[in-house]
Design a protein around this motif. Structure first.
Motif, PDB file in Angstrom:
ATOM      1  N   SER A   4     -34.294  99.018 -42.448  1.00  0.00           N
ATOM      2  CA  SER A   4     -33.948  98.353 -41.212  1.00  0.00           C
ATOM      3  C   SER A   4     -32.639  98.934 -40.691  1.00  0.00           C
ATOM      4  O   SER A   4     -31.865  99.522 -41.435  1.00  0.00           O
ATOM      5  N   ALA A   5     -32.394  98.769 -39.416  1.00  0.00           N
ATOM      6  CA  ALA A   5     -31.180  99.296 -38.795  1.00  0.00           C
ATOM      7  C   ALA A   5     -30.031  98.326 -39.026  1.00  0.00           C
ATOM      8  O   ALA A   5     -29.655  97.569 -38.153  1.00  0.00           O
ATOM      9  N   ALA A  52     -26.887  98.377 -36.565  1.00  0.00           N
ATOM     10  CA  ALA A  52     -27.009  98.076 -35.139  1.00  0.00           C
ATOM     11  C   ALA A  52     -26.097  96.915 -34.779  1.00  0.00           C
ATOM     12  O   ALA A  52     -26.197  95.840 -35.358  1.00  0.00           O
ATOM     13  N   GLU A  80     -34.635  95.616 -35.461  1.00  0.00           N
ATOM     14  CA  GLU A  80     -33.538  96.230 -34.717  1.00  0.00           C
ATOM     15  C   GLU A  80     -33.411  95.582 -33.330  1.00  0.00           C
ATOM     16  O   GLU A  80     -32.303  95.303 -32.861  1.00  0.00           O
ATOM     17  N   LYS A 104     -30.084  93.718 -31.941  1.00  0.00           N
ATOM     18  CA  LYS A 104     -29.448  94.139 -30.691  1.00  0.00           C
ATOM     19  C   LYS A 104     -29.316  92.971 -29.720  1.00  0.00           C
ATOM     20  O   LYS A 104     -28.427  92.952 -28.881  1.00  0.00           O
TER      21      LYS A 104
END
Length: 168
Positions: free
Chosen positions: A29-30, A33, A62, A66
């Motif tokens: 996973s990001a 971010a 993500e 965000k």
């Protein structure tokens, strides 16, 4: 210039096949971010259950990050028991399942719909976006005109009705 429909369909089929088949290593996973700056109250934690080998679930995670959500990203050995526990039948299924404030969120549901759900607090089980609609968060493909899709409200009795219409 948009791709011809036949090519777009082939790309979508290839993308979906890649998402549903095992890949050599798990997709991370990001984590880096940064959360989106928002004037809304901080979003509560969302628990996302996903298969480590799916090529698109991490993109939805993500998207949520965000949009300012705190995500508990849980890689599962088997998704069927999770979906069964949360009352997600095959006709409503997608590749990942989430839980937030007593609601279930199935599939690539946009963060804006989740925020609306938490704001309005309807007497439903949650939201579902069956399959993996092209153009939904995490399923965007550059150069492809995606068709509209509909997020459904999942009733406590298992019935569904339209909740939100989206045109990517």
């Amino acid at each position: 210039m948009p791709l011809p429909r036949a090519i777009a369909s082939w790309l979508l089929a290839a993308f979906l096949t890649a998402c549903s088949q095992a890949v050599p290593t798990p997709v991370e996973s990001a984590h880096a971010a940064p959360p989106r700056k928002t004037t809304d109250a901080a979003a509560p934690k969302i628990v996302v259950h996903r298969d480590a080998y799916c090529g698109c679930c991490h993109l939805w995670v993500e998207h949520l990050r965000k949009e300012g959500f705190t995500v508990d990203d849980r890689v599962e050995d088997a998704m069927s028991p999770v979906k069964e526990r949360l009352g997600i039948v095959p006709a409503h299924a997608s590749c990942h399942t989430a839980e937030i404030e007593g609601y279930v969120v199935e599939g690539h549901v946009p963060a804006s719909d989740i925020r609306r759900l938490l704001r309005e607090k309807p007497a439903i089980r949650g939201l579902v976006l069956p399959g993996m609609p092209l153009g939904s968060p995490g399923m965007e493909v550059d150069g492809v005109d995606a068709p509209p899709y509909t997020v459904l409200a999942l009733g406590k009795d298992g019935s569904t009705k339209p909740y939100a219409e989206h045109t990517p």
